[in-house]
Design an enzyme around this catalytic site. Structure first.
Site, PDB file in Angstrom:
ATOM      1  N   LYS A 116       0.828  -1.205   0.000  1.00 36.20           N
ATOM      2  CA  LYS A 116       0.000   0.000   0.000  1.00 36.20           C
ATOM      3  C   LYS A 116       0.857   1.248   0.000  1.00 36.20           C
ATOM      4  CE  LYS A 116      -4.488  -1.551   1.062  1.00 36.20           C
ATOM      5  NZ  LYS A 116      -5.617  -1.640   1.981  1.00 36.20           N
ATOM      6  N   LYS A 198      -2.435 -10.610  -7.837  1.00 35.27           N
ATOM      7  CA  LYS A 198      -3.747 -10.880  -7.243  1.00 35.27           C
ATOM      8  C   LYS A 198      -4.846 -10.066  -7.940  1.00 35.27           C
ATOM      9  CE  LYS A 198      -4.905  -8.773  -3.426  1.00 35.27           C
ATOM     10  NZ  LYS A 198      -5.010  -8.254  -2.059  1.00 35.27           N
ATOM     11  N   LYS A 201      -9.473  -4.760  -7.054  1.00 35.30           N
ATOM     12  CA  LYS A 201     -10.242  -3.668  -7.664  1.00 35.30           C
ATOM     13  C   LYS A 201      -9.389  -2.430  -7.882  1.00 35.30           C
ATOM     14  CE  LYS A 201     -12.061  -3.743  -3.159  1.00 35.30           C
ATOM     15  NZ  LYS A 201     -13.040  -4.462  -2.402  1.00 35.30           N
TER      16      LYS A 201
HETATM   17  P1  TYM Z   1     -10.482  -7.059   1.760  1.00 40.88           P
HETATM   18  O1  TYM Z   1     -11.659  -6.176   1.870  1.00 40.88           O
HETATM   19  O2  TYM Z   1      -9.292  -6.579   1.000  1.00 40.88           O
HETATM   20  O3  TYM Z   1     -10.901  -8.443   1.143  1.00 40.88           O
HETATM   21  C1  TYM Z   1     -12.015  -9.152   1.670  1.00 40.88           C
HETATM   22  C2  TYM Z   1     -11.765 -10.648   1.590  1.00 40.88           C
HETATM   23  O4  TYM Z   1     -11.543 -11.057   0.242  1.00 40.88           O
HETATM   24  C3  TYM Z   1     -10.337 -11.787   0.140  1.00 40.88           C
HETATM   25  N1  TYM Z   1      -9.725 -11.513  -1.167  1.00 40.88           N
HETATM   26  C4  TYM Z   1      -9.426 -12.456  -2.068  1.00 40.88           C
HETATM   27  N2  TYM Z   1      -9.563 -13.793  -2.046  1.00 40.88           N
HETATM   28  C5  TYM Z   1      -9.163 -14.474  -3.142  1.00 40.88           C
HETATM   29  N3  TYM Z   1      -8.624 -13.894  -4.246  1.00 40.88           N
HETATM   30  C6  TYM Z   1      -8.464 -12.558  -4.303  1.00 40.88           C
HETATM   31  N4  TYM Z   1      -7.945 -11.987  -5.386  1.00 40.88           N
HETATM   32  C7  TYM Z   1      -8.875 -11.768  -3.184  1.00 40.88           C
HETATM   33  N5  TYM Z   1      -8.872 -10.438  -2.912  1.00 40.88           N
HETATM   34  C8  TYM Z   1      -9.395 -10.307  -1.682  1.00 40.88           C
HETATM   35  C9  TYM Z   1      -9.478 -11.284   1.290  1.00 40.88           C
HETATM   36  O5  TYM Z   1      -8.493 -12.218   1.652  1.00 40.88           O
HETATM   37  C10 TYM Z   1     -10.504 -11.081   2.374  1.00 40.88           C
HETATM   38  O6  TYM Z   1     -10.779 -12.297   3.046  1.00 40.88           O
HETATM   39  N6  TYM Z   1      -8.384  -6.485   6.262  1.00 40.88           N
HETATM   40  C11 TYM Z   1      -9.422  -7.161   5.523  1.00 40.88           C
HETATM   41  C12 TYM Z   1     -10.799  -6.899   6.074  1.00 40.88           C
HETATM   42  C13 TYM Z   1     -10.914  -7.173   7.508  1.00 40.88           C
HETATM   43  C14 TYM Z   1     -11.016  -8.430   8.147  1.00 40.88           C
HETATM   44  C15 TYM Z   1     -11.119  -8.159   9.528  1.00 40.88           C
HETATM   45  C16 TYM Z   1     -11.012  -9.729   7.678  1.00 40.88           C
HETATM   46  C17 TYM Z   1     -10.965  -6.222   8.474  1.00 40.88           C
HETATM   47  N7  TYM Z   1     -11.073  -6.831   9.686  1.00 40.88           N
HETATM   48  C18 TYM Z   1     -11.204  -9.188  10.456  1.00 40.88           C
HETATM   49  C19 TYM Z   1     -11.102 -10.750   8.608  1.00 40.88           C
HETATM   50  C20 TYM Z   1     -11.198 -10.486   9.973  1.00 40.88           C
HETATM   51  C21 TYM Z   1      -9.396  -6.705   4.079  1.00 40.88           C
HETATM   52  O7  TYM Z   1      -8.916  -5.647   3.783  1.00 40.88           O
HETATM   53  O8  TYM Z   1     -10.008  -7.543   3.202  1.00 40.88           O
END
Ligand code: TYM
Length: 333
Positions: A116, A198, A201
């Protein structure tokens, strides 16, 4: 009856949701909820989202849209509280205490932070740095046993476990040590244009990702344009990242194993395979889009869902913070 194990997970409302988020996370949330083995809390991580500058109006829209998508994809808010992180003040409260139990060195090793920083060099704020601590608070507040996430969150989960163990050692047993739940297939869906990156978006090339709300013909076009290799066999292997990625997507939405897919498409070319992937993805997404359209028209219902969700979440979160505040030596108010 033994108490149910608990699940907590979250997704950021940082723009439209991708197929990667669905396959890597949301789809598994729905499956885990169905087993009835867990008490699930599903969170919209809006506080995480402001680590990158947002336009308020857009964030509000994205947040409600994501809530509707959760429900449209099969999350049952009657069964599993769905809530906005910013509605439950204990997330920020616990986060502070955990910040005081986390080392700078640990946070500087987080690969997402490094990523990031390179993408948002003009806004490397402290929130971006301490973001994994807020995530640890999200999880530990609910004494979660299991956290279903994609592969990219694994390092944050490991840090969460380390922080929890450190706190327990320093102040006596307080937190459950959570386990990650990372699906065998689909934990890391790759960009359709650069299959070594990966799917995200924030990709500048919109053909690299599929959004859950992309029109059906766009989804088909993006899959047909997906980068593959110069071979012709639908199989895994060296240099086959593009095809393997499409296989993972197909596997996730149809339930066929990777071996079964190799057999199913033995002797068929990439064109046939891509058409089948597109058809399967559309079959999975189209019903979700239809439900989503009904739900977004019903603002009152969405409001009742997140209000109730926050109330139920706070009941659990409150107890954890009270315990933590007592253990660290704060005078009871
Ligand atoms: P975020 O919003 O970036 O992504 C949400 C979930 O989607 C999964 N993910 C993917 N899985 C497979 N292939 C991909 N290309 C891909 N891109 C995203 C992520 O692994 C995630 O599970 N920090 C977290 C949000 C969060 C969270 C939490 C998760 C905040 N607090 C507590 C679990 C527990 C995040 O930014 O995910």
């Amino acid at each position: 009856m033994a108490e149910k194990k608990r699940i907590l997970s979250g997704i950021q409302p940082s723009g439209a949701m991708t197929l990667g988020n669905y396959v890597g996370a949301l789809r598994n949330w729905v499956e885990l909820q169905k087993t009835d083995e867990y008490e699930c809390f599903y969170m919209l991580a809006d506080m995480h989202t402001i680590t990158v500058r947002q336009e308020a109006k857009v964030l509000r829209k994205n947040a409600l849209d994501l809530l509707a998508l959760f429900i449209a994809a099969g999350i049952d808010p009657e069964k599993s509280p769905v809530f906005f992180q910013s509605h439950v003040p204990q997330h920020a409260q616990l986060s502070w205490v955990l910040n005081c139990n986390t080392y700078m060195g640990e946070l500087s090793r987080m690969t997402q932070f490094k990523d990031k920083c390179s993408k948002h060099a003009d806004n490397i704020n402290a929130g971006l740095f301490t973001y994994p601590v807020l995530m640890a608070a999200d999880i530990l507040l609910y004494q979660a046993d299991l956290v279903p996430v994609g592969q990219d969150q694994k390092q944050h989960l490991e840090l969460t476990r380390d922080i929890a163990k450190r706190f327990n050692n320093a102040y006596s047993e307080t937190f459950k040590i959570p386990e990650p739940y990372i699906p065998k297939v689909g934990a890391r869906i790759m960009s359709l244009q650069e299959p070594t990156q990966k799917m995200s978006k924030s990709d500048v090339n919109e053909n690299g990702y599929i959004l859950m709300l992309d029109p059906v013909d766009t989804i088909v076009k993006k899959i047909k344009r997906a980068v593959t290799d110069s071979g012709a066999e639908v199989c895994r292997g060296e240099g086959k990242e593009g095809i393997e990625n499409l296989m993972s997507i197909y596997s996730a939405v149809t339930g066929s194993s990777m071996d079964e897919i190799e057999r199913e498409f033995d002797g068929k070319g990439y064109g046939d395979f891509k058409a089948a992937v597109a058809e399967a993805v559309v079959a999975a997404i189209e019903p979700i889009q239809k439900k989503y359209a009904e739900l977004t028209a019903n603002r009152d219902y969405l409001e009742s869902v997140y209000r109730r969700g926050a109330e139920l979440a706070e009941r659990v979160a409150y107890k954890t913070v009270a315990k933590v505040y007592r253990k660290v030596g704060f005078i009871q108010p």
